[in-house]
Design an enzyme around this catalytic site. Sequence first.
Site, PDB file in Angstrom:
ATOM      1  N   ASP A  99     -12.015   7.634   3.972  1.00 29.66           N
ATOM      2  CA  ASP A  99     -10.817   7.379   4.780  1.00 29.66           C
ATOM      3  C   ASP A  99     -10.495   5.886   4.854  1.00 29.66           C
ATOM      4  O   ASP A  99      -9.531   5.494   5.505  1.00 29.66           O
ATOM      5  CB  ASP A  99     -11.001   7.952   6.189  1.00 29.66           C
ATOM      6  CG  ASP A  99      -9.690   8.072   6.946  1.00 29.66           C
ATOM      7  OD1 ASP A  99      -8.627   8.098   6.291  1.00 29.66           O
ATOM      8  OD2 ASP A  99      -9.721   8.134   8.191  1.00 29.66           O
ATOM      9  N   LYS A 154      -9.703  13.487   8.224  1.00 31.31           N
ATOM     10  CA  LYS A 154      -9.207  13.122   9.555  1.00 31.31           C
ATOM     11  C   LYS A 154      -9.069  14.374  10.416  1.00 31.31           C
ATOM     12  O   LYS A 154      -8.832  15.475   9.898  1.00 31.31           O
ATOM     13  CB  LYS A 154      -7.816  12.474   9.440  1.00 31.31           C
ATOM     14  CG  LYS A 154      -7.757  11.128   8.761  1.00 31.31           C
ATOM     15  CD  LYS A 154      -6.308  10.661   8.692  1.00 31.31           C
ATOM     16  CE  LYS A 154      -6.167   9.327   7.982  1.00 31.31           C
ATOM     17  NZ  LYS A 154      -6.697   8.213   8.780  1.00 31.31           N
ATOM     18  N   ASP A 192       1.715   6.319   5.893  1.00 31.74           N
ATOM     19  CA  ASP A 192       0.677   5.469   5.325  1.00 31.74           C
ATOM     20  C   ASP A 192       1.154   4.744   4.063  1.00 31.74           C
ATOM     21  O   ASP A 192       0.406   3.964   3.475  1.00 31.74           O
ATOM     22  CB  ASP A 192      -0.582   6.278   5.030  1.00 31.74           C
ATOM     23  CG  ASP A 192      -1.858   5.467   5.219  1.00 31.74           C
ATOM     24  OD1 ASP A 192      -1.803   4.429   5.896  1.00 31.74           O
ATOM     25  OD2 ASP A 192      -2.908   5.864   4.686  1.00 31.74           O
ATOM     26  N   GLU A 206      -9.441   4.143   2.268  1.00 35.39           N
ATOM     27  CA  GLU A 206      -8.975   4.162   0.887  1.00 35.39           C
ATOM     28  C   GLU A 206      -7.916   3.099   0.580  1.00 35.39           C
ATOM     29  O   GLU A 206      -7.761   2.680  -0.564  1.00 35.39           O
ATOM     30  CB  GLU A 206      -8.414   5.547   0.540  1.00 35.39           C
ATOM     31  CG  GLU A 206      -6.981   5.813   0.962  1.00 35.39           C
ATOM     32  CD  GLU A 206      -6.722   5.724   2.461  1.00 35.39           C
ATOM     33  OE1 GLU A 206      -5.606   5.330   2.838  1.00 35.39           O
ATOM     34  OE2 GLU A 206      -7.631   6.039   3.247  1.00 35.39           O
ATOM     35  N   ARG A 264      -7.718  -0.082   1.243  1.00 37.74           N
ATOM     36  CA  ARG A 264      -8.257  -1.334   0.706  1.00 37.74           C
ATOM     37  C   ARG A 264      -8.719  -1.182  -0.744  1.00 37.74           C
ATOM     38  O   ARG A 264      -8.730  -2.147  -1.498  1.00 37.74           O
ATOM     39  CB  ARG A 264      -9.380  -1.835   1.608  1.00 37.74           C
ATOM     40  CG  ARG A 264     -10.612  -0.971   1.629  1.00 37.74           C
ATOM     41  CD  ARG A 264     -11.450  -1.184   2.873  1.00 37.74           C
ATOM     42  NE  ARG A 264     -10.777  -0.684   4.067  1.00 37.74           N
ATOM     43  CZ  ARG A 264     -11.280  -0.761   5.301  1.00 37.74           C
ATOM     44  NH1 ARG A 264     -12.462  -1.327   5.492  1.00 37.74           N
ATOM     45  NH2 ARG A 264     -10.629  -0.290   6.331  1.00 37.74           N
ATOM     46  N   ASP A 307      -2.364  10.565   3.728  1.00 37.14           N
ATOM     47  CA  ASP A 307      -3.794  10.294   3.828  1.00 37.14           C
ATOM     48  C   ASP A 307      -4.464  11.373   4.656  1.00 37.14           C
ATOM     49  O   ASP A 307      -4.382  11.377   5.888  1.00 37.14           O
ATOM     50  CB  ASP A 307      -4.034   8.920   4.452  1.00 37.14           C
ATOM     51  CG  ASP A 307      -5.514   8.576   4.535  1.00 37.14           C
ATOM     52  OD1 ASP A 307      -6.303   9.221   3.822  1.00 37.14           O
ATOM     53  OD2 ASP A 307      -5.861   7.664   5.297  1.00 37.14           O
ATOM     54  N   LYS A 365       0.845  -1.204   0.000  1.00 39.20           N
ATOM     55  CA  LYS A 365       0.000   0.000   0.000  1.00 39.20           C
ATOM     56  C   LYS A 365       0.874   1.245   0.000  1.00 39.20           C
ATOM     57  O   LYS A 365       1.647   1.486   0.939  1.00 39.20           O
ATOM     58  CB  LYS A 365      -0.913  -0.013   1.232  1.00 39.20           C
ATOM     59  CG  LYS A 365      -1.729   1.274   1.423  1.00 39.20           C
ATOM     60  CD  LYS A 365      -2.457   1.247   2.766  1.00 39.20           C
ATOM     61  CE  LYS A 365      -3.029   2.620   3.112  1.00 39.20           C
ATOM     62  NZ  LYS A 365      -3.627   2.639   4.469  1.00 39.20           N
TER      63      LYS A 365
END
Length: 463
Positions: free
Chosen positions: A312, A242, A253, A314, A316, A235, A230
Site C-alpha cells: 500500500d 485497505k 489517488d 506503492e 513512491r 489503489d 503520481k
Amino acid sequence: MTDLSPLLQADKGQPARSVHLVDKNGFDDWLKAQPPRHRAAVEAQKLKPVGYASAILPGDKAEDWSVVTVVANVEGLSAWCLAKLAETLPEGVYRVEGRDPGVATLGWLTAQYAFEAYKKVEKPTGPRVLLTTDVARIEETVRIAEATALVRDLVNTPAADMGPADLQAKAENLAKAHGAEVTVTKSGDLESGYPMIHAVGMAAEKKNAPRLIELIWGHPKHPRVAIVGKGVCFDSGGLDIKPSAGMRLMKKDMGGAAHALALAQLVMEQRLPVRLHLLIPAVENAIAGNAFRPGDVLKSRKGLTVEVTNTDAEGRLVLGDALAKAVEEKPALILDFATLTGAARVALGPDLPALFANDDALAEALLAAGVAESDPLWRMPLWAGYADMLKSDIADLNNSPDGGFAGAVTAALFLDKFVPRDMPWAHFDTFAWRPAAKPGRPKGGEALGLRAAWAMLKARYPA
C-alpha cells in the site's frame, strides 16, 4: 474542457448590477449613510458584518436592485471574498463599485464550477458575469480557473472511467492542442525499463495495464523542466489491502497526475520558454494472483533494489522510476505532485500540502508564491536523520518503514534517493480533495499547490 471565459469580461461601461463592498470596521458607518429603504432591507435580511454575508438592496424600481457583501478588508481583497456571491446571485452581469475586483475574480470563476458528468447539478440561476477594468488579468485568471477545473474533473471522475488508458488519452489530447509529443511505454519495455511501475500495476486487467506516459514540448535549447505526477488511478492497497473506508476515495489517488497535467497545460498555454517534460506513471494497484507481494525485492530504473514492506506504499515506487527517467535528461528543475501519504494529512490537514525540497531557494520561492496566490504550502524537512528508517536487511531500501513515525518525511526521503542533490527538486504531498465545501471551493477534487507552482514557474521563466 470547462469554458469559464464568458464569466469574466472587460468593463466597457455596459449595464451591470452594482456590488458594494463593506468590511467589519466600516460596516456601521456604511449602514448609517444608507437611505431608509436600504437600512430596512439590511435589517429584514439580518445582514451582519461577517465574512461572505450579503444582502439585496432595493432601488427606485423593482428591477433596479443591487447587492452588498461583507469582505475581510475592502482595501485588500482575497481570492475568495466574492465567491459566495458567484454561487448564489441571480443570473446577470455585475460590477464591483469603487474598485476593480482584482484577485477576487479567481474565486468568482471557480465558484461556478460543477461536476456534471453523471448527474445534472441543479443551479439556482444561470451564469453570473463579473466585469473588470484590469483587462490584462482576464486571460491569465481564466486559464488558472480552467486548470483548476481540469484537476477537479479528473479527480472527481470514478476509476472505472479514469484508468491508465484514460490518463493517456488526456495527455494525448493536451499534446494535440499544443503541438507536443507523447510517448507511452508499456508491456515488456515497461517491465525492463521501469520495473517498479510494472510491478505495481501488473495485477490490473489488460485495459488498465500500467504505463509511463511522457509528453515533451518546447524548444530543445530552453531550460528543461520536468513535471512528474503520481497516476495511481485506483489503489486497493494491493495484498496489504485497505479497509473499505480507506478505499472509498481512492479514485483520487491519481490527483498528482491531475495536477501535473493542469500545470503542463498552463505552461504550454502561456508558452513559457522551457523544454517541458511531463511524466505520469499510470497504474492501478489491483489484487490478483500476479500482484506484487510484501517481502518481494524490486529492481528500480536507477539500479537500487527495494524491499516491499507494504504494497500500500506503492506511489513512491512508481514515482521513483519516473523520477529516475526525468533525472537522466538533466533537467534544470523537477517538480512532482502526489497524493502520497496520510501522514501529511494528519500533520497538516486537507488544505495545506506538504512541500519537500532539496533546494532552499526553490522552497522559499514556492512558499512565497503560495502566500501570494492564496494557495498555501508548508515546508517539511528532508531530514537525513530519518534515512536509516529506509534501510533493509536484504535490499538497498525498504518502501515503508516500520513504526509509522514521520511517514510523510520518510516517503519524501525515499523519493530523494532518486534525485541528485545538485538538481533542484520539489515534492508536493497534496490531498487533491476537499472534504467540505467552502465558497469557490466545492466538495470533491481540488487543486492544492497548483497555483503556487505555476506562479513560481512564471517568475523563474518569464514568457
